[in-house]
Design an enzyme around this catalytic site. Structure first.
Site, PDB file in Angstrom:
ATOM      1  N   GLY A  33      30.568  34.772  43.431  1.00  0.00           N
ATOM      2  CA  GLY A  33      31.449  35.379  44.655  1.00  0.00           C
ATOM      3  C   GLY A  33      31.048  34.965  45.589  1.00  0.00           C
ATOM      4  O   GLY A  33      30.692  34.440  45.833  1.00  0.00           O
ATOM      5  N   TYR A  61      39.312  51.746  40.745  1.00  0.00           N
ATOM      6  CA  TYR A  61      38.852  51.052  41.735  1.00  0.00           C
ATOM      7  C   TYR A  61      39.633  51.397  43.288  1.00  0.00           C
ATOM      8  O   TYR A  61      38.422  51.746  44.135  1.00  0.00           O
ATOM      9  CB  TYR A  61      39.251  50.048  41.698  1.00  0.00           C
ATOM     10  N   ILE A  72      40.801  36.981  46.645  1.00  0.00           N
ATOM     11  CA  ILE A  72      40.188  35.839  46.955  1.00  0.00           C
ATOM     12  C   ILE A  72      39.854  35.655  45.241  1.00  0.00           C
ATOM     13  O   ILE A  72      39.254  36.301  44.511  1.00  0.00           O
ATOM     14  CB  ILE A  72      38.337  37.184  47.414  1.00  0.00           C
ATOM     15  N   THR A  89      37.492  34.331  42.625  1.00  0.00           N
ATOM     16  CA  THR A  89      36.623  34.699  42.038  1.00  0.00           C
ATOM     17  C   THR A  89      36.317  34.885  40.719  1.00  0.00           C
ATOM     18  O   THR A  89      37.699  35.350  39.991  1.00  0.00           O
ATOM     19  CB  THR A  89      35.444  36.120  43.284  1.00  0.00           C
TER      20      THR A  89
HETATM   21  P1  NAP Z   1      32.400  38.766  40.972  1.00  0.00           P
HETATM   22  O1  NAP Z   1      33.232  37.414  41.346  1.00  0.00           O
HETATM   23  O2  NAP Z   1      32.472  40.004  39.793  1.00  0.00           O
HETATM   24  O3  NAP Z   1      31.265  39.156  41.317  1.00  0.00           O
HETATM   25  C1  NAP Z   1      29.935  40.079  41.278  1.00  0.00           C
HETATM   26  C2  NAP Z   1      28.505  40.593  42.271  1.00  0.00           C
HETATM   27  O4  NAP Z   1      27.997  41.592  41.944  1.00  0.00           O
HETATM   28  C3  NAP Z   1      27.774  39.763  40.852  1.00  0.00           C
HETATM   29  O5  NAP Z   1      27.037  39.033  41.852  1.00  0.00           O
HETATM   30  C4  NAP Z   1      27.095  40.456  39.858  1.00  0.00           C
HETATM   31  O6  NAP Z   1      26.221  40.282  39.157  1.00  0.00           O
HETATM   32  C5  NAP Z   1      26.667  42.013  41.508  1.00  0.00           C
HETATM   33  N1  NAP Z   1      26.655  42.990  40.875  1.00  0.00           N
HETATM   34  C6  NAP Z   1      28.003  43.951  39.522  1.00  0.00           C
HETATM   35  N2  NAP Z   1      27.723  45.430  39.611  1.00  0.00           N
HETATM   36  C7  NAP Z   1      26.177  45.322  39.323  1.00  0.00           C
HETATM   37  C8  NAP Z   1      25.097  46.267  39.920  1.00  0.00           C
HETATM   38  N3  NAP Z   1      25.239  47.173  39.136  1.00  0.00           N
HETATM   39  N4  NAP Z   1      24.117  46.394  40.495  1.00  0.00           N
HETATM   40  C9  NAP Z   1      23.965  44.556  41.433  1.00  0.00           C
HETATM   41  N5  NAP Z   1      24.949  43.962  41.421  1.00  0.00           N
HETATM   42  C10 NAP Z   1      26.360  43.927  40.384  1.00  0.00           C
HETATM   43  O7  NAP Z   1      33.596  40.081  42.056  1.00  0.00           O
HETATM   44  P2  NAP Z   1      33.666  39.399  43.992  1.00  0.00           P
HETATM   45  O8  NAP Z   1      34.807  39.070  43.614  1.00  0.00           O
HETATM   46  O9  NAP Z   1      32.575  38.541  44.032  1.00  0.00           O
HETATM   47  O10 NAP Z   1      34.117  40.769  44.582  1.00  0.00           O
HETATM   48  C11 NAP Z   1      32.208  41.371  45.356  1.00  0.00           C
HETATM   49  C12 NAP Z   1      33.304  42.484  45.883  1.00  0.00           C
HETATM   50  O11 NAP Z   1      34.328  42.077  47.090  1.00  0.00           O
HETATM   51  C13 NAP Z   1      33.189  43.486  45.555  1.00  0.00           C
HETATM   52  O12 NAP Z   1      32.643  44.060  45.741  1.00  0.00           O
HETATM   53  C14 NAP Z   1      34.796  43.589  44.567  1.00  0.00           C
HETATM   54  O13 NAP Z   1      35.153  45.272  44.882  1.00  0.00           O
HETATM   55  C15 NAP Z   1      35.173  43.458  46.624  1.00  0.00           C
HETATM   56  N6  NAP Z   1      35.841  42.547  46.396  1.00  0.00           N
HETATM   57  C16 NAP Z   1      36.935  41.015  45.477  1.00  0.00           C
HETATM   58  C17 NAP Z   1      38.047  40.784  45.870  1.00  0.00           C
HETATM   59  C18 NAP Z   1      38.521  39.572  45.188  1.00  0.00           C
HETATM   60  O14 NAP Z   1      39.420  39.082  45.029  1.00  0.00           O
HETATM   61  N7  NAP Z   1      37.346  39.541  44.226  1.00  0.00           N
HETATM   62  C19 NAP Z   1      38.826  41.608  46.968  1.00  0.00           C
HETATM   63  C20 NAP Z   1      38.221  42.723  47.559  1.00  0.00           C
HETATM   64  C21 NAP Z   1      36.877  42.872  47.403  1.00  0.00           C
HETATM   65  P3  NAP Z   1      25.486  39.660  38.191  1.00  0.00           P
HETATM   66  O15 NAP Z   1      26.242  38.494  38.577  1.00  0.00           O
HETATM   67  O16 NAP Z   1      23.954  39.664  38.004  1.00  0.00           O
HETATM   68  O17 NAP Z   1      26.835  39.982  36.870  1.00  0.00           O
END
Ligand code: NAP
Length: 266
Positions: A16, A170, A203, A205
């Protein structure tokens, strides 16, 4: 004496947004410590993509490091491993974060999910930032270790100010996380350490995969002025601007990367 190479620690970089950030940093010559929680195959894939993106093959280092950022012993081991593999690092990207496993109405949602989200989304980045800051402050006094001006970037969310009643845990975790940046920006300015928050919108992901159809509709109906999904690369490019020191007289800033979602409109 020459400066050491630039190195970033990106939490949750296996997939992501974190992966997108790691690749964009690799593109500008950064070495990257690719932290992941459990998905080692994805972390290795990210490492391969960083190696391909790096401008001079073999010059930058990319290491995958497993650590659950919600656990104190894992955070300690993570920083020790970065030190062992890279010597030092000068950019911390607090990206790792989780959504609730099940979206539940705030009149019903339980404490277990709340505790999990606070531990990973708030406590982890808060104490990782504290530990990184202390290690940088300690090295400032070490004349044998010349360095870059370190920086901290935290990835929060539009959920810091947007009420979604089916995932209140969240929203609360991201609102709390948003206080990290003003706090550490204020405390660390005297050490030349600038601190920023990037606030992503919707985003594409794995996190948003389960609600893709719902968000496709909202985006096409104009929930944000820029009618498209954001990409991990969009966030990575904003991190690169910070890494390249394009905002030297700004600290504690929030950078919205959300297609204009945050704008009030009439
Ligand atoms: P994602 O695709 O679910 O990826 C999550 C990532 O975090 C993965 O690399 C996962 O590792 C890692 N992770 C989860 N728990 C963890 C822990 N306890 N310790 C270390 N690493 C951990 O999520 P994403 O959408 O890329 O989100 C990344 C960040 O952006 C988050 O903080 C999320 O809240 C924020 N965000 C996302 C969006 C969106 O629309 N996607 C919007 C706003 C903010 P593994 O691969 O090993 O599981």
């Amino acid at each position: 004496m020459t400066n050491p190479p630039h190195v970033a620690l990106v939490t949750g970089a296996s997939r992501g947004i974190g992966r997108g950030i790691a690749i964009e940093l690799a593109r500008i010559g950064y070495g990257v410590a690719i932290n992941f929680a459990g998905n080692e195959a994805a972390a290795r894939e990210c490492r391969d993509l960083c190696q391909k993106a790096a401008p001079k093959a073999g010059r930058s280092r990319f290491e995958i490091i497993q650590a659950d950022i919600s656990k104190a012993e894992d955070r300690k081991r993570l920083l020790e491993s970065v030190k062992k593999n890279f010597g030092s690092f000068d950019l911390l990207v607090n990206n790792a974060g989780v959504a609730p496993s099940v979206r539940a109405d705030i009149l019903e949602a339980g404490e277990e999910s709340f505790d999990r989200l606070i531990a990973i989304n708030v406590k982890g980045p808060y104490f990782l930032t504290q530990a990184a800051a202390n290690s940088w402050i300690a090295s400032l006094h070490d004349a044998k270790q010349p360095g870059h001006r370190p920086k901290i970037v935290t990835i929060s969310s539009v959920s810091a100010f947007t009420a979604s009643v089916n995932r209140g845990d969240y929203c609360v975790s991201k609102a709390a996380l948003s206080m990290l940046t003003p706090l550490f920006a204020t405390r660390l300015a005297e050490y030349g350490i600038n601190v920023y928050e990037i606030r992503p919108g919707i985003i594409a992901t794995d996190m948003t995969g389960p609600v893709k159809a719902k968000y496709d509709k909202l985006i096409s109906e104009g929930i944000a002025p820029i009618k498209r999904w954001g990409t991990p690369e969009d966030i990575g490019r904003a991190v690169v601007a910070i890494a390249e020191d394009r905002f030297p007289f700004s600290t504690g800033e929030v950078i919205n990367v959300d297609g204009g979602f945050h704008l009030r409109r009439l």
